[in-house]
Design a protein around this motif. Structure first.
Motif, PDB file in Angstrom:
ATOM      1  N   GLU A 123      -3.860  -7.036   4.148  1.00 20.44           N
ATOM      2  CA  GLU A 123      -2.667  -7.350   3.353  1.00 20.44           C
ATOM      3  C   GLU A 123      -1.401  -6.947   4.093  1.00 20.44           C
ATOM      4  OE1 GLU A 123      -2.623  -5.594  -0.548  1.00 20.44           O
ATOM      5  OE2 GLU A 123      -1.018  -6.940  -1.228  1.00 20.44           O
ATOM      6  N   VAL A 124      -0.434  -7.831   4.061  1.00 18.78           N
ATOM      7  CA  VAL A 124       0.891  -7.491   4.595  1.00 18.78           C
ATOM      8  C   VAL A 124       1.857  -7.619   3.428  1.00 18.78           C
ATOM      9  CG1 VAL A 124       2.693  -8.088   6.258  1.00 18.78           C
ATOM     10  CG2 VAL A 124       0.278  -8.382   6.884  1.00 18.78           C
ATOM     11  N   ASP A 125       2.328  -6.477   2.951  1.00 20.26           N
ATOM     12  CA  ASP A 125       3.236  -6.454   1.802  1.00 20.26           C
ATOM     13  C   ASP A 125       4.329  -5.458   2.200  1.00 20.26           C
ATOM     14  OD1 ASP A 125       4.432  -6.576  -0.647  1.00 20.26           O
ATOM     15  OD2 ASP A 125       2.945  -5.317  -1.670  1.00 20.26           O
ATOM     16  N   LEU A 126       5.182  -5.918   3.093  1.00 20.94           N
ATOM     17  CA  LEU A 126       6.113  -4.999   3.768  1.00 20.94           C
ATOM     18  C   LEU A 126       6.914  -4.161   2.789  1.00 20.94           C
ATOM     19  CD1 LEU A 126       7.212  -7.348   6.672  1.00 20.94           C
ATOM     20  CD2 LEU A 126       5.601  -5.427   6.733  1.00 20.94           C
ATOM     21  N   PRO A 127       7.105  -2.886   3.105  1.00 27.21           N
ATOM     22  CA  PRO A 127       6.840  -2.246   4.402  1.00 27.21           C
ATOM     23  C   PRO A 127       5.383  -1.787   4.604  1.00 27.21           C
ATOM     24  CG  PRO A 127       7.821  -0.639   2.924  1.00 27.21           C
ATOM     25  CD  PRO A 127       7.770  -1.941   2.158  1.00 27.21           C
ATOM     26  N   LEU A 128       4.456  -2.198   3.723  1.00 29.69           N
ATOM     27  CA  LEU A 128       3.074  -1.716   3.860  1.00 29.69           C
ATOM     28  C   LEU A 128       2.187  -2.769   4.518  1.00 29.69           C
ATOM     29  CD1 LEU A 128       2.556  -0.062   0.349  1.00 29.69           C
ATOM     30  CD2 LEU A 128       3.392   0.992   2.467  1.00 29.69           C
ATOM     31  N   VAL A 129       1.308  -2.307   5.393  1.00 27.35           N
ATOM     32  CA  VAL A 129       0.323  -3.186   6.022  1.00 27.35           C
ATOM     33  C   VAL A 129      -1.045  -2.503   5.883  1.00 27.35           C
ATOM     34  CG1 VAL A 129      -0.454  -4.296   8.148  1.00 27.35           C
ATOM     35  CG2 VAL A 129       2.004  -4.137   7.664  1.00 27.35           C
ATOM     36  N   SER A 130      -2.005  -3.232   5.305  1.00 29.03           N
ATOM     37  CA  SER A 130      -3.350  -2.678   5.114  1.00 29.03           C
ATOM     38  C   SER A 130      -4.328  -3.394   6.023  1.00 29.03           C
ATOM     39  CB  SER A 130      -3.807  -2.871   3.666  1.00 29.03           C
ATOM     40  OG  SER A 130      -2.898  -2.232   2.805  1.00 29.03           O
ATOM     41  N   PHE A 131      -5.282  -2.643   6.512  1.00 30.42           N
ATOM     42  CA  PHE A 131      -6.305  -3.263   7.342  1.00 30.42           C
ATOM     43  C   PHE A 131      -7.642  -2.584   7.113  1.00 30.42           C
ATOM     44  CE2 PHE A 131      -3.578  -0.448   9.756  1.00 30.42           C
ATOM     45  CZ  PHE A 131      -4.454   0.454  10.340  1.00 30.42           C
ATOM     46  N   ARG A 132      -8.671  -3.266   7.596  1.00 32.13           N
ATOM     47  CA  ARG A 132     -10.030  -2.780   7.393  1.00 32.13           C
ATOM     48  C   ARG A 132     -10.799  -3.000   8.679  1.00 32.13           C
ATOM     49  NH1 ARG A 132     -14.164  -2.684   3.234  1.00 32.13           N
ATOM     50  NH2 ARG A 132     -16.120  -2.955   4.346  1.00 32.13           N
ATOM     51  N   THR A 167      -3.877   2.005   5.114  1.00 34.98           N
ATOM     52  CA  THR A 167      -2.582   1.361   4.870  1.00 34.98           C
ATOM     53  C   THR A 167      -1.531   2.178   5.591  1.00 34.98           C
ATOM     54  OG1 THR A 167      -3.278   0.550   2.705  1.00 34.98           O
ATOM     55  CG2 THR A 167      -0.910   0.669   3.091  1.00 34.98           C
ATOM     56  N   LEU A 168      -0.692   1.484   6.346  1.00 32.26           N
ATOM     57  CA  LEU A 168       0.395   2.152   7.069  1.00 32.26           C
ATOM     58  C   LEU A 168       1.729   1.628   6.566  1.00 32.26           C
ATOM     59  CD1 LEU A 168      -0.913   2.024  10.758  1.00 32.26           C
ATOM     60  CD2 LEU A 168      -1.064   3.935   9.146  1.00 32.26           C
ATOM     61  N   ILE A 169       2.752   2.466   6.664  1.00 28.61           N
ATOM     62  CA  ILE A 169       4.098   2.044   6.280  1.00 28.61           C
ATOM     63  C   ILE A 169       4.947   1.846   7.536  1.00 28.61           C
ATOM     64  CG2 ILE A 169       4.938   4.426   5.914  1.00 28.61           C
ATOM     65  CD1 ILE A 169       6.570   3.205   3.515  1.00 28.61           C
ATOM     66  N   PHE A 170       5.701   0.778   7.529  1.00 26.58           N
ATOM     67  CA  PHE A 170       6.615   0.475   8.645  1.00 26.58           C
ATOM     68  C   PHE A 170       8.046   0.701   8.136  1.00 26.58           C
ATOM     69  CE2 PHE A 170       3.970  -1.570  11.938  1.00 26.58           C
ATOM     70  CZ  PHE A 170       2.747  -1.532  11.279  1.00 26.58           C
ATOM     71  N   ARG A 171       8.535   1.940   8.290  1.00 25.39           N
ATOM     72  CA  ARG A 171       9.877   2.256   7.787  1.00 25.39           C
ATOM     73  C   ARG A 171      10.942   1.776   8.772  1.00 25.39           C
ATOM     74  NH1 ARG A 171       7.199   6.832   5.662  1.00 25.39           N
ATOM     75  NH2 ARG A 171       7.497   6.895   3.408  1.00 25.39           N
ATOM     76  N   SER A 172      12.055   1.313   8.213  1.00 26.09           N
ATOM     77  CA  SER A 172      13.194   0.936   9.053  1.00 26.09           C
ATOM     78  C   SER A 172      13.852   2.217   9.566  1.00 26.09           C
ATOM     79  CB  SER A 172      14.214   0.127   8.238  1.00 26.09           C
ATOM     80  OG  SER A 172      14.766   0.969   7.239  1.00 26.09           O
ATOM     81  N   VAL A 173      14.640   2.073  10.604  1.00 26.55           N
ATOM     82  CA  VAL A 173      15.305   3.263  11.137  1.00 26.55           C
ATOM     83  C   VAL A 173      16.288   3.838  10.109  1.00 26.55           C
ATOM     84  CG1 VAL A 173      17.269   2.201  12.363  1.00 26.55           C
ATOM     85  CG2 VAL A 173      16.151   4.206  13.341  1.00 26.55           C
ATOM     86  N   GLU A 174      16.876   2.958   9.294  1.00 23.51           N
ATOM     87  CA  GLU A 174      17.812   3.435   8.248  1.00 23.51           C
ATOM     88  C   GLU A 174      17.053   4.310   7.237  1.00 23.51           C
ATOM     89  OE1 GLU A 174      17.478   0.163   9.054  1.00 23.51           O
ATOM     90  OE2 GLU A 174      19.335  -0.094  10.196  1.00 23.51           O
ATOM     91  N   GLU A 175      15.854   3.871   6.851  1.00 19.67           N
ATOM     92  CA  GLU A 175      15.030   4.639   5.916  1.00 19.67           C
ATOM     93  C   GLU A 175      14.640   5.987   6.525  1.00 19.67           C
ATOM     94  OE1 GLU A 175      13.177   4.412   2.640  1.00 19.67           O
ATOM     95  OE2 GLU A 175      15.267   3.810   2.672  1.00 19.67           O
TER      96      GLU A 175
END
Ligand SMILES: C[S@@+](CC[C@H](N)C(=O)[O-])C[C@H]1O[C@@H](n2cnc3c(N)ncnc32)[C@H](O)[C@@H]1O
Length: 248
Positions: free
Chosen positions: A182-191, A207-215
């Motif tokens: 699943e890609v439900d930004l900012p979260l990406v899940s994989f198996r 599941t990993l989070i892809f935070r922006s630099v502002e965040e």
């Protein structure tokens, strides 16, 4: 302490084989040099590759990780006896009033390598971790961690690598089947499912989070850190930020 996908004997004992020669850690060792850090806290230290390296250099190293199986591997490495290992999260490393000066803590430098910063998918967990790290650092101490650059969309590359085969020492050929679920930004899940030669299947979901630099800058400030800079990871140019912050 909740279990995670790394707290599995197969995952932990093959982790170093999968990760290879770890040139990614050279940057952290050189930053420790650059900052003259005599004490380092490694949050999510895993199998302890960096912690034992820093301890071997004469630094007071503390490694903390909630995956007991990963720590078990770490404890078996040369120089492991020089590291203080804590089975838990950053919150468990915070010096307590009754024993405020445990060896190596408060530390002059805290690090999160191997994209550990991306496992904190909920802001409350990320902020609790940052606040705990703040409490584990000396005033003016530094926090250094890496995180993948969202705009680089790494998950699109991952989606191409669906099946691989590799040799696990003592186990044999492993067939690994991977999918981005699943890609439900900012979260990406994989198996990924590791099929072992004896027919066992070791499943792993994450599941990993892809935070922006502002965040990142906002959350660092909320936890009492001053954002200093981002650097490029020399072995992964343009793909990850190495974030450097200082305990304000
Ligand atoms: C990809 S591994 C990286 C390990 C190590 N830092 C390295 O560079 O090899 C991610 C690690 O994060 C740890 N981890 C997961 N949740 C955590 C949490 N809440 N606090 C600290 N570490 C955590 C896992 O147990 C695992 O060892």
């Amino acid at each position: 302490m909740s279990a995670n996908e790394f707290d599995h004997p197969f995952v932990a004992t093959t982790y170093d084989t999968v990760e290879g020669s770890r040139e990614d850690l050279d940057l952290y060792a050189s930053i420790a040099d650059e900052m003259g850090a005599r004490s380092v806290l490694d949050i999510g230290c895993g199998t302890g590759a960096l912690a034992v390296r820093l301890a071997a250099e004469g630094r007071a190293a503390t490694g903390v990780d909630p995956a007991g199986e990963m720590l078990e591997v770490a404890r078996g490495k040369p120089h492991a006896e020089k590291v203080r290992w804590i089975h838990g999260t950053a919150v468990d490393a915070v010096p307590v009033a009754e024993a405020p000066e445990a060896r190596g803590l408060p530390a002059e430098l805290a690090v999160m390598t191997g994209n550990v910063a991306q496992v904190f998918t909920r802001d409350e967990d990320w902020l609790a971790t940052l606040r705990a790290v703040h409490a584990c650092l000396v005033p003016g101490g530094h926090l250094v961690f890496e995180t993948r650059i969202p705009e680089r969309c790494s998950w699109e590359d991952w989606a191409q690598q669906r099946e691989s085969r590799w040799h696990a020492p003592g186990v044999g050929e492993v067939r690994e089947v991977f999918e981005v679920s699943e890609v439900d930004l900012p979260l990406v899940s994989f198996r990924s499912d590791s099929h072992l030669p004896d027919g066992t299947v070791v499943p792993s979901t994450s599941t990993l989070i892809f935070r922006s630099v502002e965040e990142i800058i906002r959350t660092l400030a909320e936890a009492g850190f001053e954002f200093l800079e981002t650097r490029d990871a020399p072995d992964r140019p343009g793909r990850e930020w190495v974030v450097i912050a200082r305990r304000a």
